[in-house]
Design a protein around this motif. Structure first.
Motif, mmCIF file in Angstrom:
data_model
loop_
_atom_site.group_PDB
_atom_site.id
_atom_site.type_symbol
_atom_site.label_atom_id
_atom_site.label_comp_id
_atom_site.label_asym_id
_atom_site.label_seq_id
_atom_site.Cartn_x
_atom_site.Cartn_y
_atom_site.Cartn_z
ATOM 1 N N PRO A 241 10.864 -6.194 47.383
ATOM 2 C CA PRO A 241 11.485 -6.068 48.576
ATOM 3 C C PRO A 241 10.673 -5.470 49.812
ATOM 4 C CG PRO A 241 13.203 -5.513 47.045
ATOM 5 C CD PRO A 241 11.714 -5.372 46.174
ATOM 6 N N TYR A 242 10.683 -6.179 50.887
ATOM 7 C CA TYR A 242 9.930 -5.859 52.111
ATOM 8 C C TYR A 242 10.825 -6.018 53.294
ATOM 9 C CZ TYR A 242 9.813 -10.774 53.610
ATOM 10 O OH TYR A 242 10.158 -12.029 54.153
ATOM 11 N N CYS A 243 10.101 -5.570 54.607
ATOM 12 C CA CYS A 243 10.927 -5.472 55.908
ATOM 13 C C CYS A 243 9.660 -5.718 56.724
ATOM 14 C CB CYS A 243 11.656 -4.193 56.025
ATOM 15 S SG CYS A 243 10.472 -2.863 56.137
ATOM 16 N N TRP A 244 10.024 -5.902 58.048
ATOM 17 C CA TRP A 244 9.161 -5.836 59.216
ATOM 18 C C TRP A 244 8.805 -4.643 59.638
ATOM 19 C CZ3 TRP A 244 6.446 -10.329 60.420
ATOM 20 C CH2 TRP A 244 7.068 -11.455 59.764
ATOM 21 N N TYR A 245 7.593 -4.379 60.041
ATOM 22 C CA TYR A 245 7.224 -3.045 60.721
ATOM 23 C C TYR A 245 6.156 -3.535 61.685
ATOM 24 C CZ TYR A 245 5.592 1.772 61.573
ATOM 25 O OH TYR A 245 5.145 2.750 62.537
ATOM 26 N N ARG A 246 6.391 -3.325 63.084
ATOM 27 C CA ARG A 246 5.164 -3.376 64.079
ATOM 28 C C ARG A 246 4.582 -5.061 63.917
ATOM 29 N NH1 ARG A 246 2.411 2.275 65.111
ATOM 30 N NH2 ARG A 246 4.465 3.242 66.031
ATOM 31 N N GLY A 247 5.397 -5.845 63.501
ATOM 32 C CA GLY A 247 5.027 -7.286 63.406
ATOM 33 C C GLY A 247 4.505 -7.850 62.156
ATOM 34 N N TYR A 248 4.429 -6.813 61.127
ATOM 35 C CA TYR A 248 3.834 -7.201 59.806
ATOM 36 C C TYR A 248 4.815 -6.926 58.808
ATOM 37 C CZ TYR A 248 -0.713 -7.059 62.225
ATOM 38 O OH TYR A 248 -1.864 -7.124 63.097
ATOM 39 N N LYS A 249 4.640 -7.615 57.577
ATOM 40 C CA LYS A 249 5.698 -7.424 56.552
ATOM 41 C C LYS A 249 4.895 -6.338 55.681
ATOM 42 C CE LYS A 249 6.954 -12.287 56.181
ATOM 43 N NZ LYS A 249 6.837 -13.716 55.103
ATOM 44 N N ARG A 250 5.946 -5.324 55.425
ATOM 45 C CA ARG A 250 5.611 -4.055 54.768
ATOM 46 C C ARG A 250 6.497 -3.974 53.377
ATOM 47 N NH1 ARG A 250 1.345 -4.499 56.744
ATOM 48 N NH2 ARG A 250 0.578 -3.174 58.601
ATOM 49 N N THR A 251 5.847 -3.901 52.280
ATOM 50 C CA THR A 251 6.752 -3.564 51.061
ATOM 51 C C THR A 251 7.600 -2.173 51.214
ATOM 52 O OG1 THR A 251 4.961 -2.604 50.001
ATOM 53 C CG2 THR A 251 5.379 -4.978 49.376
ATOM 54 N N CYS A 252 8.748 -2.064 50.581
ATOM 55 C CA CYS A 252 9.556 -1.208 50.822
ATOM 56 C C CYS A 252 9.799 -0.119 49.730
ATOM 57 C CB CYS A 252 11.253 -1.440 51.098
ATOM 58 S SG CYS A 252 11.362 -2.349 52.565
ATOM 59 N N ARG A 253 10.216 1.110 49.964
ATOM 60 C CA ARG A 253 10.474 2.195 49.027
ATOM 61 C C ARG A 253 11.377 1.998 48.275
ATOM 62 N NH1 ARG A 253 10.261 8.134 51.779
ATOM 63 N NH2 ARG A 253 7.875 7.434 51.845
ATOM 64 N N VAL A 254 11.397 0.909 47.296
ATOM 65 C CA VAL A 254 12.462 0.723 46.313
ATOM 66 C C VAL A 254 11.869 0.758 44.967
ATOM 67 C CG1 VAL A 254 14.344 -0.783 45.942
ATOM 68 C CG2 VAL A 254 13.419 -0.818 48.169
ATOM 69 N N ASP A 255 12.689 1.263 44.176
ATOM 70 C CA ASP A 255 12.247 1.448 42.751
ATOM 71 C C ASP A 255 12.504 0.201 41.803
ATOM 72 O OD1 ASP A 255 11.324 3.964 43.252
ATOM 73 O OD2 ASP A 255 13.422 4.753 42.715
ATOM 74 N N LYS A 256 11.807 -0.328 40.853
ATOM 75 C CA LYS A 256 12.204 -1.317 40.382
ATOM 76 C C LYS A 256 13.229 -1.170 39.117
ATOM 77 C CE LYS A 256 10.349 -5.225 37.476
ATOM 78 N NZ LYS A 256 8.989 -6.033 37.462
ATOM 79 N N CYS A 257 14.157 -1.767 38.800
ATOM 80 C CA CYS A 257 15.132 -1.187 37.870
ATOM 81 C C CYS A 257 14.504 -1.275 36.408
ATOM 82 C CB CYS A 257 16.314 -2.205 37.632
ATOM 83 S SG CYS A 257 17.252 -2.472 39.197
ATOM 84 N N ASN A 258 14.328 -0.181 35.845
ATOM 85 C CA ASN A 258 13.592 0.050 34.615
ATOM 86 C C ASN A 258 14.444 0.340 33.268
ATOM 87 O OD1 ASN A 258 14.561 2.635 35.077
ATOM 88 N ND2 ASN A 258 12.377 3.551 34.706
ATOM 89 N N GLN A 259 15.507 -0.006 33.487
ATOM 90 C CA GLN A 259 16.691 0.384 32.333
ATOM 91 C C GLN A 259 15.957 -0.402 30.860
ATOM 92 O OE1 GLN A 259 17.709 -0.044 35.463
ATOM 93 N NE2 GLN A 259 19.577 0.982 35.657
ATOM 94 N N ASP A 260 15.595 -1.619 31.242
ATOM 95 C CA ASP A 260 14.907 -2.324 29.947
ATOM 96 C C ASP A 260 13.562 -2.245 29.840
ATOM 97 O OD1 ASP A 260 14.324 -4.234 32.142
ATOM 98 O OD2 ASP A 260 14.605 -5.694 30.993
ATOM 99 N N CYS A 261 12.946 -1.477 30.704
ATOM 100 C CA CYS A 261 11.471 -1.249 30.476
ATOM 101 C C CYS A 261 11.037 0.043 29.703
ATOM 102 C CB CYS A 261 10.777 -1.184 31.880
ATOM 103 S SG CYS A 261 9.020 -1.140 31.981
ATOM 104 N N GLY A 262 11.235 0.013 28.576
ATOM 105 C CA GLY A 262 11.183 1.152 27.623
ATOM 106 C C GLY A 262 9.661 1.389 27.654
ATOM 107 N N ASP A 263 9.542 2.692 26.996
ATOM 108 C CA ASP A 263 7.958 3.318 26.418
ATOM 109 C C ASP A 263 8.260 3.523 25.077
ATOM 110 O OD1 ASP A 263 5.559 4.587 25.834
ATOM 111 O OD2 ASP A 263 5.440 5.412 27.938
ATOM 112 N N PRO A 264 7.608 2.868 24.127
ATOM 113 C CA PRO A 264 7.782 2.985 22.660
ATOM 114 C C PRO A 264 7.146 4.290 22.240
ATOM 115 C CG PRO A 264 5.848 1.459 23.040
ATOM 116 C CD PRO A 264 6.556 1.639 24.429
ATOM 117 N N ARG A 265 6.454 5.069 23.234
ATOM 118 C CA ARG A 265 5.968 6.507 23.130
ATOM 119 C C ARG A 265 6.983 7.409 23.122
ATOM 120 N NH1 ARG A 265 1.222 6.900 27.078
ATOM 121 N NH2 ARG A 265 3.155 6.211 28.414
ATOM 122 N N SER A 266 8.259 7.166 23.544
ATOM 123 C CA SER A 266 9.293 7.709 24.000
ATOM 124 C C SER A 266 10.026 8.672 22.758
ATOM 125 C CB SER A 266 10.338 7.329 24.645
ATOM 126 O OG SER A 266 11.040 6.430 23.904
#
Length: 722
Positions: free
Chosen positions: A463-488
């Motif tokens: 997700p992104y938004c406009w800032y001063r005429g430019y597209k900037r990506t947003c401070r939004v986390d990716k849903c990581n519930q199915d993004c596991g780490d086997p080292r856990s």
């Protein structure tokens, strides 16, 4: 209770066969005593031969409580003791052939003996009789108080002692707490319809026979691959999508069954149309029974109905200059009852409101103009709860009750971690409006909202938004519930990124080949593995370890199998995880002894029962060396907050989280790899830290130290309500 007929305190029937009197208590009560007052001035014999019945029908078939005899009472009261329960008290004569008159001056029924505690399943404010039953949707506490079931729980019967939990993704709305509300998807199965109510990560063999999907309640995402990969379509509420070979399904919860607390529900577009007291909402397009002009003041709906680069020529009612946005233009339209359409010039800031859609010259393209058909805005809202004016109580509506202009709706708030996105965020509907660098987003061109979004074909990965005429990506986390780490150290499944198949032993004993097979939902034990801190990958069912067939063989194409775990340093059963550079969740599995990677013969072979081998590690995204780890359990940990402290050493291969809850969730699932979370200074950046030793921070950092943890059954993408 005067027994004199002529002071109008008595009643009687006409002369008839089988005259009767019936009292409806509205529900079943235990009747303990009935008192009858007879007429005194005359006609005392009219009660002779009548019987009192108590039961569920109100007829002479109900059990007899007692009989009435004239000699027992004349102009006085007769007390009839009773030990029956029922909803109806009725009076009937045993003589059903004669023409009789039934006369009664008063009947008193006592359903409880006073000054005694309420029986089980009943309650009163004092705890003593008279008592009432605790209705469905409520429960009785240990001290016999009747309480409404908490949010997300129900009771379906009267006198319940506890409430049951609603399924994941479902909630409850006042005033009806006897029913769970949540998404419902109907699928076509050989001409009949089967319903799904919760997300399903893998439809398994059923996908071959499901040929169409209808969203009965809520919006649903359909995926061509399991575990919510390869989004095929989004089916909106009330719509049908004709397709086959859908492998996983997931409802959209955020701003559909709960609202984001960050904007008080202004972005809520769900389908609830009842108020907190149960009143039906008035349609936003209607002015009856309550007049209003809110239909054109909801920014999300105005944005949805805006036709880009379109001009409705002619049929103008009025024009306005220096109008800052199309939303303000819509508000001017709302003030004129004749307005059916509008056109707004983005560059010239000019607004035209029109008497009909398309105008006299019709609609045509215009690079600077946007237009709105008003019926789209008012009609798309239906009579659903909304919050166009940022009411602090959340979504509300006008009601169809002429005496109640408006009420709030009992929509729950979404939990704090719902502001995350899947895939590249094309379906993100949260309310984050800050860039990754911390700047507040500008409004979208021609609109009055600045929420982060992403549309298909934008070539932006989140997700992104406009800032001063430019597209900037947003401070939004990716849903990581199915993004596991086997080292856990948690149990889970190793699923091929490009095959969609799961790692599976081809038998239960030593030397059984290790293969890729179709993932089974729910999780089958022989598909479930756990990797420990030394790199051993152990199978849950067999308790054997992933092994290279042939001791420490350096040869490519050597088979992998399952073998008794060998706990010595020179073993070839120890593996390490290497993360990809193109997908935050994908990794390859390299053997520490042979330096080769787990591989499936044939490039990304999707066939089941393909034996796994080891071979030279590959880096291309299309390689079948890449895997996902899908946890089959979840880990919930406690955290303690420490202001002015930081934890050292960031965890490898971990991003920075905007949400504290998301960061703690990720840290919990990493087991001993993560000691806690540190927030940097005054920013909203939360990072995962290896150390569990607190250090004084000169820059005002705050840390949350991880404490005790509990493993529980895992629900992928489970959404909670506040």
């Amino acid at each position: 209770d005067n027994p004199d007929y002529f002071v109008h305190s008595c009643t009687h029937t006409h002369r008839a066969k089988n005259p009767w009197l019936k009292i409806d208590l509205k529900e079943s009560y235990p009747v303990r005593e009935i008192i009858i007052t007879n007429r005194r001035d005359c006609c005392k014999e009219r009660l002779n031969g009548f019987r009192i019945h108590v039961g569920s029908t109100g007829t002479r078939s109900d059990p007899v409580c007692g009989a009435l005899v004239v000699a027992d009472f004349v102009g006085s009261k007769k007390h009839v003791k009773c030990e029956l329960s029922g909803r109806y008290i009725s009076v009937h004569n045993t003589d059903t052939t004669s023409n009789l008159i039934l006369t009664i001056c008063e009947m008193e029924a006592y359903v409880e003996e006073l000054n005694r505690p309420c029986p089980s399943g009943y309650y009163s404010e004092t705890g003593f009789r008279p008592c009432a039953p605790c209705r469905a949707g409520s429960y009785l506490t240990s001290d016999n108080k009747c309480r409404v079931c908490p949010r997300g729980t129900i009771s379906t019967q009267d006198k319940a002692r506890e409430c049951e939990q609603c399924p994941a993704g479902h909630t409850t709305y006042l005033p009806d707490t006897s029913k769970c509300y949540g998404p419902e998807l109907d699928a076509n199965w050989f001409g009949t319809h089967v319903s799904r109510f919760t997300q399903t990560p893998d439809l398994g063999g059923h996908k071959m026979f499901l040929t169409g999907f209808s969203a009965k309640l809520g919006d649903w995402e359909l995926y061509s691959k399991d575990y919510y990969r390869a989004l095929r379509a989004t089916v909106a509420h009330g719509k049908f999508f004709n397709t086959a070979m859908i492998q996983s399904i997931k409802p959209i919860i955020t701003n559909k069954f709960c609202y984001s607390p960050r904007d008080l529900g202004r972005s809520y577009t769900g389908y609830r149309s009842k108020t907190v007291s149960g009143k039906t909402c008035q349609a936003w397009s209607s002015q009856t029974p309550h007049k209003h002009n809110f239909g054109l003041q909801h920014p999300e709906l105005v944005s949805t109905c805006t036709r880009r680069n379109t001009d409705f020529y002619g049929a103008d009612i009025a024009s306005y200059t220096n109008v800052p946005s199309i939303l303000e233009c819509a508000k001017k339209c709302a003030k004129d009852s004749r307005c059916k359409a509008l056109t707004y010039n983005r560059v010239g800031k000019r607004c035209w409101i029109k008497i009909r859609v398309g105008g006299s010259g019709g609609a045509s393209s215009h690079s600077q103009a946007d237009s709105i058909d008003i019926s789209c805005v008012t009609g798309s809202q239906g009579n659903y709860c909304r919050n166009p004016d940022n009411h602090p109580g959340g979504p509300w509506c006008y009601t169809t009750d002429p005496n109640t202009r408006w009420e709030t709706c009992d929509i729950p708030k979404c939990s704090q971690d719902v502001d995350c996105y899947v895939d590249e965020g094309q379906n993100y509907m949260g309310s984050v409006s800050v860039t990754e660098s911390g700047q507040t987003c500008d409004n979208w061109p021609g609109e009055s909202n600045n929420y982060c979004r992403n549309e298909k074909g934008s070539n932006i990965h989140k997700p992104y938004c406009w800032y001063r005429g430019y597209k900037r990506t947003c401070r939004v986390d990716k849903c990581n519930q199915d993004c596991g780490d086997p080292r856990s150290g948690m149990w889970g499944r190793f699923m091929g990124l490009n095959t969609g198949n799961c790692m599976d032993p081809a038998g239960s004993g030593n030397n059984a080949n290790l293969q890729l097979n179709r993932c089974i939902a729910p999780h089958r034990g022989d598909h479930v593995f756990r990797m420990d801190s030394q790199g051993y990958i152990r199978n849950k069912n067999t308790n054997l370890c992933v092994n290279v067939a042939g001791s420490r063989s350096p040869n490519c194409n050597t088979n992998l199998n399952m073998y008794m775990c060998q706990m010595y340093s020179s073993t070839d059963q120890r593996w390490q995880i290497e993360w990809s550079s193109f997908d935050d969740c994908a990794f390859r599995i390299r053997n520490k002894a042979t330096n080769l990677c787990v591989d499936s013969p044939g490039n990304s072979n999707p066939d089941a029962n393909a034996n796994l081998i080891q071979c030279t590690c590959e880096t291309h995204p299309s390689s079948d060396h890449w895997f996902y780890f899908i946890p089959t359990e979840d880990r919930i940990c406690k955290y303690t907050k420490h202001s002015g402290k930081y934890l050292s050493h960031m965890v490898d291969h971990q991003t920075v989280y905007a949400s504290l809850m998301s960061a703690q969730q990720a840290c919990s699932r990493l087991g001993d790899l993560c000691g806690g979370v540190t927030r940097s200074g005054n920013s909203d950046n939360h990072s995962l830290r290896k150390s569990s030793t607190l250090v004084n921070s000169p820059s005002g950092e705050i840390s949350w130290l991880k404490g005790d943890c509990v493993d529980e059954k895992y629900h992928p993408f489970k959404q909670e309500f506040m």
